[in-house]
Design an enzyme around this catalytic site. Structure first.
Site, short mmCIF file in Angstrom:
data_model
loop_
_atom_site.label_atom_id
_atom_site.label_comp_id
_atom_site.label_asym_id
_atom_site.label_seq_id
_atom_site.Cartn_x
_atom_site.Cartn_y
_atom_site.Cartn_z
CD GLU A 50 -3.07 -0.92 2.22
OE1 GLU A 50 -2.86 -0.35 3.24
OE2 GLU A 50 -4.50 -1.29 1.83
CD GLU B 23 -4.02 -6.35 2.62
OE1 GLU B 23 -4.96 -5.53 3.42
OE2 GLU B 23 -3.03 -5.98 2.62
C1 GLA Z 1 -4.27 -2.72 4.95
C2 GLA Z 1 -2.68 -3.36 5.11
C3 GLA Z 1 -2.91 -4.72 5.92
C4 GLA Z 1 -3.69 -4.42 7.01
C5 GLA Z 1 -5.11 -4.14 6.49
C6 GLA Z 1 -6.01 -3.95 7.75
O1 GLA Z 1 -4.81 -3.28 3.96
O2 GLA Z 1 -2.26 -3.49 3.89
O3 GLA Z 1 -1.50 -4.84 6.11
O4 GLA Z 1 -3.17 -3.69 7.83
O5 GLA Z 1 -4.99 -2.71 6.16
O6 GLA Z 1 -6.09 -5.01 8.57
#
Ligand code: GLA
Length: 567
Positions: free
Chosen positions: A156, A230
């Site tokens: 991210e 995710e």
């Molecule tokens: C983001 C991050 C993950 C985690 C999620 C929330 O997507 O990439 O590592 O922190 O948020 O659980």
């Protein structure tokens, strides 16, 4: 090899839909990896995804750790043995509600450190780590006979920085060390523009509204494959907050939509597990908020690995026949804590002493976790104001051995009044690191006392510090009265089943089972009231349980019960 051609993934030239589940080996005892992976496969998934946390594998600069719960190679091999593919996210930064987002806190020892960018000192440390890590992973790539089909680049990054050269650096490192595999970035739909790279597939992170998310991707990179790196089907918890849950039916409806769209999916999390020891991270928006010990996440398996309604709802969507048995948990009953020791009486055993003219942060003391005691002499009588701004995160303040106040990084008032009755007084400040921030602009999160202290309109010099990492337990229990206290008891186990430590009658601290740090409890802050004990930590016969209680307790025993209490 995994490839993307137009909007379709291909594996070895056959069209392929990635159906994956997130499972962090570092949050589950290795004895249970196979069980969790079997349940993942039984759901009908073909791939398991995991991050690789740098701070777990290089706890001190140049000291690498790949054994036990850190044996990522064994985890990959176990997945392969079950016929699963593996997606790796070995970014130096992983977020993941993990201490400092997986970055080793020793990076912050260097004053001009800049994280997650092309700062040469940072890149050099990443390179040293990758030189150790990537050759271990290379044999597990698909074309080398292993199960690994993809590597993520950073994590991210669009929600953190704009240094495209830094993203390219990852690709160059992977290529330099022979990691020829499928690369991707992942970001929330609002950040894909900043987080994406040319010639690298962009994947998305979200929990709902897939049409909107993929429309944003289509606009930026038309005809891309659709992959949710995710798919947030639950969420994590903070100490001061409520336990998060997500309705299984609603989550499975979104999953159904994703299947109808032909999207590839990675459940975040398939199985959350536990932030054992001091590995929980924290968020810091308005206020600093540390994450709890449990990483249950309301995911498809519970923290202790049981199948949930949500799992079954997803199985319906996938038309999988699941035949899974319930995990056996056990009530071992009351454990009477028969011995005690004041932390102040065992500092030599559990701590490490340093003298310095000013207070030093934990990072300067080469301390990753735990508690630091700061001590100085105040040669003055009177009531003085102490500026508490440099204290992270929470501290007990003592004058001449008497507890005079507790301060926290979130206090509105940034000072405390202290009375010094004698001509010569001892000022002690015991600071707890509650977990370094894992996301956003407060990522460079030093702990302890991070600059000199201002008391009675002066700086005070000449400090003694004791680093207490919390990884060593005392051997002498001489029943001192002063908190924090170590409290020890033993219990018998016939079978080594999972159990939960109930901490009613205690306030805040850690629990150790046979020397293993289960993590923090904080009864007054909730939502978690019991700590999970995986069966493999127990021995048949006698077991030792130690509570490090920081503040006060009214109970003389803890109870090992067969149910959790998470909100
Ligand atoms: C983001 C991050 C993950 C985690 C999620 C929330 O997507 O990439 O590592 O922190 O948020 O659980």
């Amino acid at each position: 090899m995994l490839k993307a051609r137009g909007s379709q993934f291909y594996l070895n030239d056959e069209p392929f839909q990635i159906l994956s589940g997130g499972l962090h080996y570092f949050r589950v005892v290795p004895e249970y990896w196979r069980d969790r992976l079997q349940k993942l496969k039984a759901l009908g998934l073909n791939t398991v995804e995991t991050y690789i946390p740098w701070n777990f594998h290089e706890p001190k600069k140049g000291q690498f750790h790949f054994e036990g719960m850190a044996d990522v190679e064994r985890f990959i091999a176990e997945a392969q043995a079950l016929g699963l593919y593996v997606i790796l996210r070995p970014s130096p930064y992983i977020c993941a509600e993990w201490e400092m987002g997986g970055l080793p806190s020793w990076l912050l020892k260097e004053d001009d450190m800049a994280l997650r960018c092309s700062h040469p000192a940072f890149l050099k440390h990443v390179e040293d780590y990758f030189d150790e890590l990537l050759p271990r992973l290379k044999p597990y790539l698909l074309q080398n006979g292993g199960p690994v089909i993809a590597f993520q680049i950073e994590n991210e990054y669009g929600a953190y920085g704009n240094d495209q050269n830094y993203l390219t650096f990852h690709k160059e490192q992977y290529e330099k060390l022979g990691i020829e595999t499928f690369f991707f970035t992942s970001d929330g739909p609002d950040f894909i523009k900043q987080g994406s790279m040319d010639n690298v597939v962009t994947t998305l992170n979200f929990g709902s509204r897939p049409e909107e998310a993929f429309a944003a991707l289509e606009e930026m990179k038309p005809n891309s494959p659709k992959m949710v790196a995710e798919f947030w089907i639950g969420w994590f918890d903070h100490w001061s907050g409520e336990h998060h849950t997500r309705d299984p039916k609603e989550a499975s409806e979104v999953f159904q939509k994703l299947m109808d769209m032909g999207a590839s999916v990675n459940f975040y999390m398939f199985h959350g597990g536990t932030n054992f020891g001091f590995y929980n991270g924290a968020n810091h928006y308005e206020k600093y908020a540390p994450t709890i010990t449990s990483y249950d996440y309301d995911s498809l398996l519970t923290e202790w690995g049981d199948v949930t309604k949500k799992y079954l709802a997803m199985a319906d969507v996938l038309k999988s026949e699941t035949n899974v048995t319930k995990v056996e948990t056990e009530s071992y009953g009351e454990v009477t804590l028969t011995e005690s020791a004041s932390l102040f009486d065992v500092l030599r055993e559990v701590g490490h002493n340093v003298q310095h003219i000013t207070p030093l942060s934990m990072e300067k003391l080469d301390q990753n976790f735990g508690y630091t005691l700061y001590r100085t002499t105040v040669n003055d009588t009177g009531t003085f104001e102490l500026d508490t701004t440099p204290i992270r995160d929470r501290a007990f303040i003592y004058v001449n051995g008497k507890h005079e106040g507790t301060v926290s990084v979130n206090d509105d008032r940034k000072s405390v009044s202290l009375h010094f009755p004698n001509e010569t007084n001892t000022l002690e400040i015991l600071v707890e690191n509650l977990g370094r921030v894992n996301y956003g602009k407060h990522l460079s999160d030093q702990k302890g006392i991070v600059s000199n202290l201002w008391l009675n309109d002066q700086y005070w010099f000449n400090w003694e510090m004791v680093s207490i990492e919390g990884d060593v337990l005392p051997t002498t229990f001489s029943a001192g009265e002063r908190y924090p206290k170590y409290l020890k008891g033993t219990f018998q186990a016939n079978a080594c089943c999972d159990t939960f430590v109930d901490l009613e009658g205690f306030t805040k601290g850690n629990v150790y089972i046979n020397g293993f740090n289960l993590g923090r409890y904080w009864q007054t802050m909730g939502p978690q009231q019991r700590l999970y004990v995986p069966g493999p930590l127990l021995h048949e016969g006698e077991n030792e349980l130690v509570v490090l209680e920081l503040e006060e307790h009214t109970a003389s025993s803890v109870t090992l019960t067969n149910e959790p209490k998470l909100g």
